[in-house]
Write a protein that holds these residues in place. Structure first.
Motif, mmCIF file in Angstrom:
data_model
loop_
_atom_site.group_PDB
_atom_site.id
_atom_site.type_symbol
_atom_site.label_atom_id
_atom_site.label_comp_id
_atom_site.label_asym_id
_atom_site.label_seq_id
_atom_site.Cartn_x
_atom_site.Cartn_y
_atom_site.Cartn_z
ATOM 1 N N LYS A 17 -1.525 8.702 -5.013
ATOM 2 C CA LYS A 17 -2.033 9.342 -4.126
ATOM 3 C C LYS A 17 -2.500 10.837 -3.211
ATOM 4 O O LYS A 17 -3.400 10.858 -3.143
ATOM 5 N N LYS A 43 -8.574 2.769 7.560
ATOM 6 C CA LYS A 43 -7.047 3.126 7.486
ATOM 7 C C LYS A 43 -5.944 4.086 8.349
ATOM 8 O O LYS A 43 -5.060 3.969 7.437
ATOM 9 N N THR A 69 -6.735 7.843 -1.138
ATOM 10 C CA THR A 69 -6.922 6.044 -1.478
ATOM 11 C C THR A 69 -7.679 5.506 -0.440
ATOM 12 O O THR A 69 -8.341 6.659 1.024
ATOM 13 N N SER A 70 -8.431 5.095 -1.488
ATOM 14 C CA SER A 70 -9.748 4.306 -0.609
ATOM 15 C C SER A 70 -9.478 2.616 -0.042
ATOM 16 O O SER A 70 -8.621 2.247 -0.404
ATOM 17 N N LEU A 115 0.447 3.177 -3.281
ATOM 18 C CA LEU A 115 -0.694 3.324 -3.151
ATOM 19 C C LEU A 115 -0.594 5.019 -2.501
ATOM 20 O O LEU A 115 -1.115 6.335 -3.329
ATOM 21 N N THR A 156 -7.913 -3.478 -3.677
ATOM 22 C CA THR A 156 -7.918 -3.566 -4.687
ATOM 23 C C THR A 156 -6.111 -4.076 -5.046
ATOM 24 O O THR A 156 -5.299 -5.702 -5.418
ATOM 25 N N ILE A 157 -4.998 -3.782 -5.107
ATOM 26 C CA ILE A 157 -3.708 -3.542 -4.992
ATOM 27 C C ILE A 157 -3.136 -4.595 -4.016
ATOM 28 O O ILE A 157 -1.719 -5.243 -3.935
ATOM 29 N N THR A 196 0.870 -1.362 -0.026
ATOM 30 C CA THR A 196 0.091 0.281 0.503
ATOM 31 C C THR A 196 0.930 1.400 -0.071
ATOM 32 O O THR A 196 0.237 2.370 -0.268
ATOM 33 N N GLU A 200 -11.115 0.463 -1.163
ATOM 34 C CA GLU A 200 -10.974 0.013 -2.228
ATOM 35 C C GLU A 200 -9.891 0.082 -3.031
ATOM 36 O O GLU A 200 -8.995 -0.788 -3.182
ATOM 37 N N ASP A 201 -9.145 0.572 -3.090
ATOM 38 C CA ASP A 201 -8.225 1.265 -3.562
ATOM 39 C C ASP A 201 -6.873 0.037 -2.363
ATOM 40 O O ASP A 201 -5.859 -0.828 -3.614
#
Length: 204
Positions: free
Chosen positions: A32, A60, A37-38, A28, A44-45, A25, A40-41
């Protein structure tokens, strides 16, 4: 006995998964920013479900705090690996200045600044953030104390000098947005030199 070894292995596996999630992360957050950064992001990563992420991190914010902890520990480990290259405490102070400048280009730093300045935090999180900020303190104080012991530095309060050095390093770091790294490095070394005028023990 077997059950105990299985439990130890499970804990190690969980700890490694947490590190893997944080490191996956990191890029990411660097790209971003923290706010954009959500979850969901993050899912996904890491190719994981929200439930899997939440199993290891409650939020988070907690994940990002853990990432800051890893980042600071890696900075400290990296310094300890190179500290032996510097013979005297004065040399080590200049070396620390270089090490600090080298890290200014860390892509995570912008997200850390965004997080620290933009969050409404609980007292618990504030205390944790302060403990992370203090990670280098013991190293600064140890180097200063050794310099005093060896007669390189005047017999001042090591904690006072540690806070001054920390303030110097953190204060000059804001120049990252104004100047190139070569000029910033010059100013860090000039800052150390100016400080040493007041604390360095002149040899007879």
């Amino acid at each position: 006995m077997e059950g105990s070894s299985i439990e130890v292995k499970r804990r190690k596996d969980v700890a490694q998964i947490k590190k893997d999630i944080a490191r996956n992360t990191k890029e990411l957050f660097a790209q971003k920013g923290y706010g954009a950064t959500s979850m969901e992001d993050i899912c996904t990563i890491n190719n994981r479900s929200k439930g899997s992420i939440y199993y290891h991190f409650k939020s988070k914010e907690e994940l990002f705090m853990y990432l800051i902890k890893l980042n600071n520990e890696e900075w400290m480990d990296s310094w300890l690996e190179k500290e032996h290259q510097y013979e005297t405490s004065v040399d080590k102070l200049y070396g620390l200045a270089d090490h600090y400048v080298d890290d200014l280009a860390n892509p995570l730093n912008h997200s850390i600044n965004e997080f620290v300045s933009g969050q409404v935090v609980s007292q618990e999180m504030l205390d944790e953030m302060l403990s992370l900020i203090r990670i280098p303190y013991m190293t600064y104080e140890r180097i200063i104390s050794k310099g005093i012991e060896d007669g390189e530095l005047k017999p001042e309060d090591p904690q006072d000098l540690m806070h001054i050095i920390n303030g110097l390093f953190n204060g000059l770091s804001t120049l990252y947005y104004e100047k190139d790294l070569t000029d910033i490095r010059r100013l860090y070394k000039k800052g150390i030199a100016s400080m040493l005028v007041g604390i360095q023990q002149l040899q007879p």
